[in-house]
Enzyme design. Structure first.
Site, PDB file in Angstrom:
ATOM      1  N   GLU A  22      10.933   5.390  17.451  1.00 54.10           N
ATOM      2  CA  GLU A  22      10.560   5.036  16.320  1.00 54.10           C
ATOM      3  C   GLU A  22      12.492   5.641  16.043  1.00 54.10           C
ATOM      4  OE1 GLU A  22       8.680   5.768  11.957  1.00 54.10           O
ATOM      5  OE2 GLU A  22       8.319   7.213  13.699  1.00 54.10           O
ATOM      6  N   HIS A  23      12.686   5.988  15.946  1.00 55.74           N
ATOM      7  CA  HIS A  23      14.120   7.146  15.695  1.00 55.74           C
ATOM      8  C   HIS A  23      14.878   7.886  17.038  1.00 55.74           C
ATOM      9  CE1 HIS A  23      11.098   7.846  11.831  1.00 55.74           C
ATOM     10  NE2 HIS A  23      12.466   7.256  11.442  1.00 55.74           N
TER      11      HIS A  23
ATOM     12  N   HIS B 292       5.538  15.913   9.633  1.00 56.75           N
ATOM     13  CA  HIS B 292       5.248  15.041   8.677  1.00 56.75           C
ATOM     14  C   HIS B 292       3.410  15.108   9.508  1.00 56.75           C
ATOM     15  CE1 HIS B 292       7.454  11.967   7.408  1.00 56.75           C
ATOM     16  NE2 HIS B 292       8.283  11.709   8.672  1.00 56.75           N
TER      17      HIS B 292
ATOM     18  N   GLU C 189       1.035 -36.726  29.755  1.00 61.13           N
ATOM     19  CA  GLU C 189      -0.443 -35.619  29.067  1.00 61.13           C
ATOM     20  C   GLU C 189      -1.519 -36.143  29.003  1.00 61.13           C
ATOM     21  OE1 GLU C 189       1.270 -33.322  25.542  1.00 61.13           O
ATOM     22  OE2 GLU C 189       2.623 -32.418  26.757  1.00 61.13           O
TER      23      GLU C 189
ATOM     24  N   ASN D 289      -3.403   6.396   6.200  1.00 61.40           N
ATOM     25  CA  ASN D 289      -4.285   6.530   7.335  1.00 61.40           C
ATOM     26  C   ASN D 289      -5.168   5.922   7.941  1.00 61.40           C
ATOM     27  OD1 ASN D 289      -6.574   5.695   5.243  1.00 61.40           O
ATOM     28  ND2 ASN D 289      -6.846   7.444   4.454  1.00 61.40           N
TER      29      ASN D 289
ATOM     30  N   SER E  61       4.602   9.371  13.475  1.00 62.37           N
ATOM     31  CA  SER E  61       6.440   9.633  13.831  1.00 62.37           C
ATOM     32  C   SER E  61       6.832  10.109  14.833  1.00 62.37           C
ATOM     33  CB  SER E  61       7.098  10.013  12.275  1.00 62.37           C
ATOM     34  OG  SER E  61       8.290   9.957  11.880  1.00 62.37           O
TER      35      SER E  61
ATOM     36  N   TYR F  64       0.880  -1.058  -0.288  1.00 60.85           N
ATOM     37  CA  TYR F  64       0.001   0.232   0.039  1.00 60.85           C
ATOM     38  C   TYR F  64       0.351   1.149   0.704  1.00 60.85           C
ATOM     39  CZ  TYR F  64      -3.890   2.974   0.559  1.00 60.85           C
ATOM     40  OH  TYR F  64      -4.423   4.152   0.790  1.00 60.85           O
TER      41      TYR F  64
ATOM     42  N   GLN G  10      10.983  15.515  12.138  1.00 67.22           N
ATOM     43  CA  GLN G  10      10.048  14.508  11.977  1.00 67.22           C
ATOM     44  C   GLN G  10       8.555  15.134  12.741  1.00 67.22           C
ATOM     45  OE1 GLN G  10       9.436  11.568  11.447  1.00 67.22           O
ATOM     46  NE2 GLN G  10      11.630  11.611  10.841  1.00 67.22           N
TER      47      GLN G  10
ATOM     48  N   HIS H 108      -0.762 -40.109  20.398  1.00 69.81           N
ATOM     49  CA  HIS H 108       0.353 -39.737  20.645  1.00 69.81           C
ATOM     50  C   HIS H 108       1.548 -40.713  20.891  1.00 69.81           C
ATOM     51  CE1 HIS H 108      -1.600 -36.057  20.250  1.00 69.81           C
ATOM     52  NE2 HIS H 108      -0.001 -35.032  19.606  1.00 69.81           N
TER      53      HIS H 108
ATOM     54  N   ASP I 189      15.866   8.098   6.061  1.00 69.88           N
ATOM     55  CA  ASP I 189      14.285   8.118   5.391  1.00 69.88           C
ATOM     56  C   ASP I 189      14.858   8.167   3.945  1.00 69.88           C
ATOM     57  OD1 ASP I 189      12.619   8.236   7.689  1.00 69.88           O
ATOM     58  OD2 ASP I 189      12.572  10.596   6.872  1.00 69.88           O
TER      59      ASP I 189
ATOM     60  N   GLN J 194     -11.121  -0.169   0.520  1.00 72.78           N
ATOM     61  CA  GLN J 194     -11.915  -0.957  -0.648  1.00 72.78           C
ATOM     62  C   GLN J 194      -9.827  -1.731  -0.991  1.00 72.78           C
ATOM     63  OE1 GLN J 194     -11.806   2.476   0.180  1.00 72.78           O
ATOM     64  NE2 GLN J 194     -10.916   3.975  -1.816  1.00 72.78           N
TER      65      GLN J 194
END
Length: 435
Positions: A332-333, A267, A420, A219, A242, A135, A264, A425, A366, A196
């Site tokens: 994250e960074h 963003h 068991e 999103n 971010s 995506y 950052q 088994h 990045d 979709q």
């Protein structure tokens, strides 16, 4: 523009942990209305296929297409996008692609096996996924770097087919994104987006093939859809906003640090930028640089909101305490903007990517450093890793017992199985025990 007020914290404060928790809090769960919309879209695409996909694309992307053929980009069209790029852009894209490929080739897992003394063979078979979906955000928020970072490791892993979906609102196509898809070896591209597109990839339609895993940012509707289809297909992660955490000893140019924080914050309004330093005067200097540089930024309103709502300037006693705070945040960074980052590295346990030294701007990661920029957010670096080749490979265990091995291990399995109360088994193993 008036000065932006940024939260100041001090590790020595009694309520530091409470204030930090409040600052870091991020609710990534979608509200009921979003879930309801997404679930309806998923169900309709699953049951109606292409027809529902075309209807939603026309509705949400303001297009007027009548068939899926109009929504698929040919390989020739991708090549055309690459060929028509301005030379500087093509050169930059090719350098980035080469570096990302080179880094990820070192991650490739290989099958292995070993044979025990009695002839029993054990091992692991590493196999790439057959087909993955990528995506990519579309329209004005177009990220060719995201194409490279998601498609390259899949290609290196040996994935058989990469299907890319990218919305083209109002028919707006980003040539850089198409060029990146060409360079990364994407096999098919469909101009669809939103929940979709996720549904089409997860369940398949008459035209869009079903994939094994869906990766890539989107999103709130895309993230909610990915969460909903997980199980039918694999997903990379549910990413939050971010983040950047800069740990500085006080000797980096404060303008550099301010701009790193901006990188950052620009963003979106929910992005988080944090500075941690033992030097109070340096923190003041960075604050002054922020106020000076902010009016010069094209996205100054977004940056200002992000800094006001979620940024922090944190004072600590020393660099050991700085490392402690960094691990608590698990960013994250993480920039280690210090004199000797390698000496500090052993103290860092949790971070998506670690940028070492004063010259290593997070922005390089990045685009063109080589390591993946798809990273765990919202503290999930405590247990998650960057996207990599390993995310597109499956591991199968290999087990082949010799007659002698089956006899000896059958005795062990028999005892454990009967313990068991799983008699079948036990008897299955006991059949192979030699007299």
């Amino acid at each position: 523009m008036s000065e932006v007020t940024i939260t100041r914290l001090d590790k020595a404060q009694a309520d530091f942990s409470e204030k930090l928790d409040k600052l870091l809090a991020w609710e990534s769960v979608s509200d009921d209305k979003v879930n309801q919309i997404v679930n309806e879209i998923l169900q309709r695409v699953r049951s109606e296929g292409d027809a529902a996909l075309i209807e939603y694309t026309n509705r949400f992307d303001h297009t007027q297409v009548e068939s899926m053929a109009q929504l698929e980009m040919s390989r020739e069209r991708l090549q055309q996008a690459l060929d028509n790029l301005p030379q500087a852009q093509r050169d930059a894209l090719e350098v980035a692609a080469q570096r990302v490929r080179s880094y990820h080739e070192r991650q490739k897992g290989e099958s292995w096996q070993y044979t025990e003394a009695d002839g029993t063979m054990l091992g692991q078979k590493v196999t790439p996924m057959d087909r993955v979906g990528l995506y990519v955000p579309g329209g004005k928020a177009a990220y060719p770097s995201s194409v490279l970072m998601n498609a390259m490791p899949a290609k290196v892993a040996g994935v058989g087919e990469i299907i890319m979906v990218v919305p083209t609102p109002g028919g707006e196509v980003n040539e850089l994104v198409l060029a990146a898809a060409c360079l990364a070896g994407v096999d098919r591209v469909f101009c669809v987006g939103g929940a979709q597109a996720v549904a089409a990839l997860a369940y398949g339609t008459e035209t869009v093939p079903q994939v094994d895993k869906i990766v890539g940012p989107g999103n709130i509707f895309v993230a909610t859809a990915k969460r909903a289809v997980f199980g039918a297909v694999g997903i990379d992660m549910i990413a939050g906003p971010s983040e950047i955490l800069v740990v500085c000893d006080g000797d980096t140019d404060p303008d550099w640090v301010a701009m790193d924080l901006f990188s950052q914050a620009e963003h979106d309004e929910d992005a988080q930028s944090i500075l941690v330093s033992p030097d109070a005067e340096f923190i003041d200097a960075v604050d002054a640089s922020i106020q000076k540089l902010l009016p010069t930024m094209e996205r100054k309103e977004i940056i200002e909101t992000s800094l006001r709502l979620r940024a922090a300037l944190i004072k600590v006693a020393d660099m050991d305490e700085a490392a402690e705070v960094a691990n608590r945040i698990a960013p994250e960074h993480l920039e280690l903007s210090v004199a000797d980052p390698e000496a500090m590295l052993p103290k860092i346990r949790h971070a998506g990517a670690i940028f070492m030294g004063r010259y290593t701007a997070e922005a390089l990661g990045d685009y063109c450093a080589g390591p993946n920029h798809v990273l765990p957010t919202s503290g999930t670096a405590r247990f998650s890793s960057p996207l990599g080749v390993y995310d597109f490979q499956k591991r199968s265990s290999l087990i082949m017992f010799s007659a002698d091995g089956a006899s000896e291990m059958g005795k062990v399995a028999s005892v454990l199985a009967r313990g068991e109360s799983l008699t079948a088994h036990a008897r299955s193993a006991e059949y192979r025990i030699k007299d």
